[in-house]
Design a protein around this motif. Sequence first.
Motif, PDB file in Angstrom:
ATOM      1  N   GLU A   1       0.833  -1.201   0.000  1.00 19.54           N
ATOM      2  CA  GLU A   1       0.000   0.000   0.000  1.00 19.54           C
ATOM      3  C   GLU A   1       0.868   1.251   0.000  1.00 19.54           C
ATOM      4  O   GLU A   1       0.633   2.204  -0.734  1.00 19.54           O
ATOM      5  CB  GLU A   1      -0.928  -0.017   1.228  1.00 19.54           C
ATOM      6  CG  GLU A   1      -2.091   0.936   1.124  1.00 19.54           C
ATOM      7  CD  GLU A   1      -2.891   0.744  -0.146  1.00 19.54           C
ATOM      8  OE1 GLU A   1      -3.080   1.743  -0.845  1.00 19.54           O
ATOM      9  OE2 GLU A   1      -3.276  -0.388  -0.477  1.00 19.54           O
TER      10      GLU A   1
ATOM     11  N   ARG B   1       1.267   4.126  -3.064  1.00 21.67           N
ATOM     12  CA  ARG B   1       1.105   5.563  -2.899  1.00 21.67           C
ATOM     13  C   ARG B   1       2.342   6.294  -3.402  1.00 21.67           C
ATOM     14  O   ARG B   1       2.263   7.378  -3.940  1.00 21.67           O
ATOM     15  CB  ARG B   1       0.874   5.952  -1.421  1.00 21.67           C
ATOM     16  CG  ARG B   1      -0.304   5.307  -0.746  1.00 21.67           C
ATOM     17  CD  ARG B   1      -1.564   5.331  -1.551  1.00 21.67           C
ATOM     18  NE  ARG B   1      -1.978   6.670  -1.979  1.00 21.67           N
ATOM     19  CZ  ARG B   1      -2.816   6.902  -2.983  1.00 21.67           C
ATOM     20  NH1 ARG B   1      -3.299   5.909  -3.679  1.00 21.67           N
ATOM     21  NH2 ARG B   1      -3.159   8.123  -3.296  1.00 21.67           N
TER      22      ARG B   1
ATOM     23  N   GLY C   1       2.704   5.044  -7.560  1.00 22.07           N
ATOM     24  CA  GLY C   1       1.552   4.877  -8.428  1.00 22.07           C
ATOM     25  C   GLY C   1       1.151   3.412  -8.473  1.00 22.07           C
ATOM     26  O   GLY C   1       1.566   2.624  -7.628  1.00 22.07           O
ATOM     27  N   GLN C   2       0.371   3.048  -9.481  1.00 21.18           N
ATOM     28  CA  GLN C   2      -0.139   1.677  -9.530  1.00 21.18           C
ATOM     29  C   GLN C   2       0.989   0.710  -9.859  1.00 21.18           C
ATOM     30  O   GLN C   2       1.465   0.647 -10.980  1.00 21.18           O
ATOM     31  CB  GLN C   2      -1.233   1.569 -10.594  1.00 21.18           C
ATOM     32  CG  GLN C   2      -2.433   2.431 -10.284  1.00 21.18           C
ATOM     33  CD  GLN C   2      -2.994   2.163  -8.917  1.00 21.18           C
ATOM     34  OE1 GLN C   2      -3.238   1.026  -8.556  1.00 21.18           O
ATOM     35  NE2 GLN C   2      -3.205   3.198  -8.131  1.00 21.18           N
TER      36      GLN C   2
END
Lengths: 237, 469
Positions: free
Chosen positions: B80, B84, B87-88
Amino acid sequence: MVTVIEASGLTKQFGNTTAVDNVTLSVPQGALFGLLGPNGSGKTTMIKMLTGQIRPTTGMATVLGLDVVNDPVGVRKLVGIIPEQETPPSFLSAMEYLAFVGAVRKIPDIEEKAAWWFSFLEFEDKRDVLCKDLSRGTRQKLMFAQAFLHKPVLALIDEPLINFDPIMQRKVKGYLADYVKSGGTIFISTHILEIAEEICSGFAILHNGKLLYSGAISELSGKKQHLSEFFFSQVQI
Amino acid sequence: MGFELFTSMMKEEWRLHSTVFGSISFALFPVLIFGIVFMSSFLLPLFRAVLPAGDLALVTIGVFLLLGVMVGGFGLLGNEVMNRRFGQMSLLAYSARSLPLSERYIFTTFIIKDIVYYLFLWVLPFVLGFAVASPFIGVPAMLPLLLFVSLTMTFLFGLSAIFFLSTVYSRSKPALLVIFAAVVVMAGWAFLSYGTRLGDLFPPLQLLRNATWISFFLSCILVIIPFVVSVLIFKPEYSGTSKRFINLLTPLTRKLSFFPTPPLAAKDLIDLWRSGGGIGQVLFSFLLPLGLIWFFLSVLKSLVPDYAILLVFAVTTGIISATMYTWITSFDTFSSYACLPVSVSTLITSKICTFTLLQVIPAVFIVIVTIITGMVQYLIPAMVLWGAVSLYALSVSIYLTGLTPNILVYDVRVLIAFLFLIGVPVMVVIALSFINPYFGIAALFLGIPAYGLVRKGYTRWEAKDMASF
């Protein structure tokens, strides 16, 4: 004719790499303008500079009369932006994210406006789901909604339709066309030429950071040439 | 296939760290540890004069236990955080859907990778620093080897305990509470029945103090059992759930209307709460380190007055409190705000406001500690020392790291600058407090450089291109 975007000699270097090289460009009010180019041609960097997220190495640009280096926040206040990678905050729900954008932009009646967007883009069932749990397509819907929530006079969109299904693509293209008819201006960056040919009134071709061409789509129909043919002749692939 | 996954995970971990912190800065990190330990080893005879050797061992073991806990904790939240930050993206640890490997297999490889990676990063440089210095300070030749085994076992226990607790948590929250309660009961029973601290019974510590095959065997058991149990009861959790959340942002924004940018503060608090940070962070990043620090400081009881221990603890709490800045920035990057009319300095101001709100936790904590230790008369200097040091350390973090304070952990140049900027004034206020507890109130003057650092931080980070979409 009023211009909403004016870039002059815009250059961005990352170390030894020149991502955008001496680009001079102007976009008139009321245009649906497409910035075209293959992957890695500098389109996203161009949008980042025009929205004041990164500073040009040299050159200057104004958006709606504001200098993007001296007043980046002022620029972002006036425009709507949809990034290429959809990144709404992970731990807010879709509704909370729109409420967040509404609060930051001081938009009145945010609940009503958000409800309209949930309905229009058909994701009401996801309004209370956390952004991190949304699919890419739904995240893009959410980013689309946040960009137009404050009814900006100019929207800058990086790859606008890439995660949408064909039905949603048609709906969004219709929205963009109506938006321009009602006096707004759209600046999109895309590498999907069919979309650009279908919806854009003006376009520019960027390749290896250099601007190869800038003009109106109507010029191509005068020459009875498709955008894709023209594009390939310019980038010489 | 197994070894390929392992080596790929190792490369991935290295590239993540070197991308965030810079290749050279990160590569220098083990060298820094080696250097610090090597030089500190020459002070060992001095330490021994004021501290029993057993307590010194306890302190060292405590630090590596904490390290294991922190590495394990980050491993669980890493995806996670990295999403952040970059990005993805997807870490290999979360790639069971795209690779023909089971979640359990990937999880096990992930843990083994963590063990090897952090052994090279932390444990080996520490032991090598001591081993190289050992011929000059007259310690037995076997001690560096014992230290290596014992610290490795401690670090592994920290890792495997946190994996165990997290897998228990994912299965049953009440079961986790039962485990915590059992540990507290055991500690109380050991202390009341035999006058023994639970820490003293920790097998890796016994191994270091008095090496026997039994303590080695018990240490292995202590590492292996939680590890095996966590692999067996491991339950993968997928995102993409349809869990629904009511709109907390709007009412919270209204409640925080006294802040300059209420929606930003409301978002920070929601992020913290929903990421599981609320209780987890307080427990693992605040209470646990402070509990260990209190324990270490209490070792000095016979050497300094009680009030001095309380005031040093208040200063330390101030430094630990400043790390709450990482709580509210870990799950956030500028990309979330890149399409909004928000400047970097506005964001930093908002983070300072949220940080101030979170300071209620250490404030209450200091009051409780002061009451429990029967030193209420020193409440004012303790509160001032904690508050001033906390805000000053925050300002140093902001100046040095902007919105990415995690960089402090491994960027050697930033870390040294941080330690210097914090260390000098902290030593001064501690010295003043030792002369007279109320002289510690002079820490209020730290507000002046703190203000200057924040202003400079605004200019510095406003001038940089922020990582965004």
